[in-house]
Design an enzyme around this catalytic site. Sequence first.
Site, PDB file in Angstrom:
ATOM      1  N   LYS A  44       5.553   8.162  -3.082  1.00 55.29           N
ATOM      2  CA  LYS A  44       5.995   7.184  -4.084  1.00 55.29           C
ATOM      3  C   LYS A  44       4.952   6.079  -4.158  1.00 55.29           C
ATOM      4  O   LYS A  44       4.811   5.274  -3.236  1.00 55.29           O
ATOM      5  CB  LYS A  44       7.351   6.570  -3.738  1.00 55.29           C
ATOM      6  CG  LYS A  44       7.912   5.816  -4.951  1.00 55.29           C
ATOM      7  CD  LYS A  44       9.045   4.872  -4.616  1.00 55.29           C
ATOM      8  CE  LYS A  44       8.596   3.509  -4.182  1.00 55.29           C
ATOM      9  NZ  LYS A  44       7.806   2.756  -5.179  1.00 55.29           N
TER      10      LYS A  44
ATOM     11  N   SER B  19       5.070  -4.581   2.884  1.00 53.54           N
ATOM     12  CA  SER B  19       5.385  -5.859   3.532  1.00 53.54           C
ATOM     13  C   SER B  19       6.257  -5.652   4.771  1.00 53.54           C
ATOM     14  O   SER B  19       6.958  -4.629   4.900  1.00 53.54           O
ATOM     15  CB  SER B  19       6.112  -6.757   2.532  1.00 53.54           C
ATOM     16  OG  SER B  19       7.340  -6.169   2.187  1.00 53.54           O
TER      17      SER B  19
ATOM     18  N   GLU C 184       2.497   0.372   8.371  1.00 59.27           N
ATOM     19  CA  GLU C 184       1.298  -0.451   8.187  1.00 59.27           C
ATOM     20  C   GLU C 184       1.737  -1.672   7.390  1.00 59.27           C
ATOM     21  O   GLU C 184       1.928  -1.579   6.180  1.00 59.27           O
ATOM     22  CB  GLU C 184       0.230   0.337   7.415  1.00 59.27           C
ATOM     23  CG  GLU C 184      -0.192   1.645   8.070  1.00 59.27           C
ATOM     24  CD  GLU C 184      -1.028   1.420   9.312  1.00 59.27           C
ATOM     25  OE1 GLU C 184      -1.635   0.349   9.456  1.00 59.27           O
ATOM     26  OE2 GLU C 184      -1.054   2.325  10.164  1.00 59.27           O
ATOM     27  N   LEU C 185       1.917  -2.792   8.073  1.00 55.93           N
ATOM     28  CA  LEU C 185       2.548  -3.951   7.447  1.00 55.93           C
ATOM     29  C   LEU C 185       1.556  -5.091   7.232  1.00 55.93           C
ATOM     30  O   LEU C 185       0.360  -4.937   7.435  1.00 55.93           O
ATOM     31  CB  LEU C 185       3.739  -4.397   8.297  1.00 55.93           C
ATOM     32  CG  LEU C 185       4.726  -3.268   8.649  1.00 55.93           C
ATOM     33  CD1 LEU C 185       5.846  -3.777   9.547  1.00 55.93           C
ATOM     34  CD2 LEU C 185       5.311  -2.627   7.396  1.00 55.93           C
TER      35      LEU C 185
ATOM     36  N   GLU D  37       1.482 -14.958   5.613  1.00 53.33           N
ATOM     37  CA  GLU D  37       0.552 -14.213   4.762  1.00 53.33           C
ATOM     38  C   GLU D  37       0.659 -14.758   3.332  1.00 53.33           C
ATOM     39  O   GLU D  37       1.746 -14.779   2.758  1.00 53.33           O
ATOM     40  CB  GLU D  37       0.931 -12.733   4.776  1.00 53.33           C
ATOM     41  CG  GLU D  37      -0.019 -11.865   3.982  1.00 53.33           C
ATOM     42  CD  GLU D  37       0.397 -10.387   3.985  1.00 53.33           C
ATOM     43  OE1 GLU D  37       1.593 -10.109   3.798  1.00 53.33           O
ATOM     44  OE2 GLU D  37      -0.480  -9.533   4.173  1.00 53.33           O
TER      45      GLU D  37
HETATM   46  P1  NAD Z   1       6.356  -4.045  -0.682  1.00 52.29           P
HETATM   47  O1  NAD Z   1       6.882  -3.938   0.696  1.00 52.29           O
HETATM   48  O2  NAD Z   1       7.043  -4.930  -1.643  1.00 52.29           O
HETATM   49  O3  NAD Z   1       6.327  -2.601  -1.394  1.00 52.29           O
HETATM   50  C1  NAD Z   1       5.644  -1.507  -0.815  1.00 52.29           C
HETATM   51  C2  NAD Z   1       6.274  -0.209  -1.295  1.00 52.29           C
HETATM   52  O4  NAD Z   1       7.600  -0.120  -0.769  1.00 52.29           O
HETATM   53  C3  NAD Z   1       6.407  -0.098  -2.818  1.00 52.29           C
HETATM   54  O5  NAD Z   1       6.125   1.232  -3.198  1.00 52.29           O
HETATM   55  C4  NAD Z   1       7.870  -0.439  -3.049  1.00 52.29           C
HETATM   56  O6  NAD Z   1       8.406   0.121  -4.243  1.00 52.29           O
HETATM   57  C5  NAD Z   1       8.522   0.183  -1.825  1.00 52.29           C
HETATM   58  N1  NAD Z   1       9.816  -0.380  -1.468  1.00 52.29           N
HETATM   59  C6  NAD Z   1      10.311  -1.611  -1.745  1.00 52.29           C
HETATM   60  N2  NAD Z   1      11.536  -1.759  -1.203  1.00 52.29           N
HETATM   61  C7  NAD Z   1      11.821  -0.601  -0.563  1.00 52.29           C
HETATM   62  C8  NAD Z   1      12.932  -0.146   0.228  1.00 52.29           C
HETATM   63  N3  NAD Z   1      13.988  -0.917   0.466  1.00 52.29           N
HETATM   64  N4  NAD Z   1      12.869   1.082   0.772  1.00 52.29           N
HETATM   65  C9  NAD Z   1      11.788   1.880   0.585  1.00 52.29           C
HETATM   66  N5  NAD Z   1      10.713   1.507  -0.163  1.00 52.29           N
HETATM   67  C10 NAD Z   1      10.727   0.277  -0.717  1.00 52.29           C
HETATM   68  O7  NAD Z   1       4.819  -4.447  -0.535  1.00 52.29           O
HETATM   69  P2  NAD Z   1       3.746  -4.728  -1.684  1.00 52.29           P
HETATM   70  O8  NAD Z   1       3.972  -6.065  -2.279  1.00 52.29           O
HETATM   71  O9  NAD Z   1       3.645  -3.550  -2.568  1.00 52.29           O
HETATM   72  O10 NAD Z   1       2.396  -4.767  -0.810  1.00 52.29           O
HETATM   73  C11 NAD Z   1       1.924  -5.906  -0.197  1.00 52.29           C
HETATM   74  C12 NAD Z   1       2.175  -5.871   1.303  1.00 52.29           C
HETATM   75  O11 NAD Z   1       1.621  -4.688   1.865  1.00 52.29           O
HETATM   76  C13 NAD Z   1       1.495  -7.017   2.031  1.00 52.29           C
HETATM   77  O12 NAD Z   1       2.364  -7.561   2.985  1.00 52.29           O
HETATM   78  C14 NAD Z   1       0.305  -6.355   2.697  1.00 52.29           C
HETATM   79  O13 NAD Z   1      -0.187  -7.025   3.831  1.00 52.29           O
HETATM   80  C15 NAD Z   1       0.851  -5.011   3.029  1.00 52.29           C
HETATM   81  N6  NAD Z   1      -0.220  -4.046   3.230  1.00 52.29           N
HETATM   82  C16 NAD Z   1      -0.468  -3.589   4.504  1.00 52.29           C
HETATM   83  C17 NAD Z   1      -1.535  -2.710   4.730  1.00 52.29           C
HETATM   84  C18 NAD Z   1      -1.854  -2.205   6.115  1.00 52.29           C
HETATM   85  O14 NAD Z   1      -2.648  -1.291   6.242  1.00 52.29           O
HETATM   86  N7  NAD Z   1      -1.278  -2.751   7.168  1.00 52.29           N
HETATM   87  C19 NAD Z   1      -2.329  -2.291   3.660  1.00 52.29           C
HETATM   88  C20 NAD Z   1      -2.042  -2.781   2.384  1.00 52.29           C
HETATM   89  C21 NAD Z   1      -0.974  -3.658   2.174  1.00 52.29           C
END
Ligand code: NAD
Length: 482
Positions: A177, A230, A250-251, A384
């Site tokens: 997804k 996140s 990976e957060l 962050e």
């Molecule tokens: P997010 O957590 O809002 O969304 C990430 C994904 O999760 C999306 O595809 C979203 O649709 C899905 N999602 C949302 N709610 C969900 C749920 N309840 N159950 C399952 N899936 C769900 O994050 P974002 O805003 O897309 O990305 C930014 C974050 O990602 C930042 O915190 C960043 O640091 C982190 N990030 C971490 C890494 C790493 O390697 N550690 C790499 C890139 C980004």
Amino acid sequence: MNKPNNGTVRNWINGVWTDHAGPTIDVINPATGQVVTSQPDSSAEQVDSAVSAARSAFSSWRTVNPSVRAQHLHAIADQVALRIDELATAVTIEMGKPLDEARGEARKLVAALHFYAEEATRLRGSIVPNADDGFSSLVEYEPIGVVAAIAPWNYPLELIGWKLGAGLAAGCTMVIKPSEYSPGSGLLLAECVAATELPAGVVNMITGAGQTGQALTQHGDIDKIAFTGSGATGAAIARGVAKATSLSMELGGSCPLIVTETADLTEAVRGTLRRAFRNAGQICISINRGYVHTDVYDDYLAALAEGATRLVVADGLQTPNADVGPVVNQEIFDRTTAHIADAVQRGARVIAGGGPISDLAPGLFLQPTVLADTDQDMLIMHEETFGPVIGIARYTDLDEAISQANSTSAGLAAYGFCRDLGQTFTLSKQLDFGNVAINNVDAGIINAPYGGRKGSGFGVEHGREAIDGYLHVKHTRIRHGA
Ligand code: NAD
């Protein structure tokens, strides 16, 4: 195969592009505010079809010889290589990264897929000595099963691609997804997979927002969840799994930088500019906060402010070599301006940038911003931001700087600039992060494991080690009498 992606993104399930009659979600170009495409807001039933397809494909894919899996991965990489510009354009339009940078991401994806193709052929087990004569113990690694791969939008190709590469190399099948902010580039990547001979159902891609992700991660027939996003979403996923399920998380992070009095300041400033402002600061390993020794503080700050002011901020489709594009959405725009306002209100000085670029509205453009004289209580120093801003604090004692660097829940990446061997090893050993980069700011390379600790998650991507997360171990004890 029916025709994919003719304006509206479609799901790809069991090798078929499926029509969608239900609700959709628009995708908006953050540089212009215009709707660029829409995507299925996939239901639990659509998630179930994708998981069923992956389950049924797993029974044969798991037995496919690793050298054949490698050929499939090389073929996918070759398809991506043919479509670099198309993939990069989709990335720029959807999430704002300048086009040259997006091309770089697509090229790195090609390299990652070839890397995992090669690693697929090197999977091996071991023979363990037994205390009893006439027995042998074989330790082998087998694919874990059906993987739910969930990605964010900031590296929409690579963050899917790393999971795809390691998962297929291991012999898993996948339901992917992409983020609801970047489904078009995700589905173009699915087209690259669809153009190869990979058996139907081995890779499936469905779109949608959090509810679709939730239906996928809470599905009872998933064996592993590979999640990047996140911390809040990661925690919600971990709480909601339907059964004992392997997880990798990976957060986010709040990544610190330490510049000591022995640093090459030109390199330190160049590195800071790259890692604080690239991708408009929307990188999990972006430098959010710096601790700079008092002896070099003023010189470092003056050069950093000058460099930040020179960065070109523009729509990366019109200006492919721009340094900084828009931020992806209003939430990040608002959080970045709130972190700046909080720091200023608590006594920080704005020495470059400071806020929105109103001439470029309704595009979500922010000036690359440097905040000086920050302290640990300011939001910029412990949360962050995920936007183009960095806070810098002065220090006199290296142990104190390291303690402040370690003081948040973040554990993804930390950076240091110094030319003293003792300081180098002190930083390397004392910084409590999964990745530490010293005298460079590229903490993640495809050949070496990359993962976080503490609030930044667990499990790794990159390297041979990433494949381990898609395998489980089997011990076979044989009494042969020899
Ligand atoms: P997010 O957590 O809002 O969304 C990430 C994904 O999760 C999306 O595809 C979203 O649709 C899905 N999602 C949302 N709610 C969900 C749920 N309840 N159950 C399952 N899936 C769900 O994050 P974002 O805003 O897309 O990305 C930014 C974050 O990602 C930042 O915190 C960043 O640091 C982190 N990030 C971490 C890494 C790493 O390697 N550690 C790499 C890139 C980004």
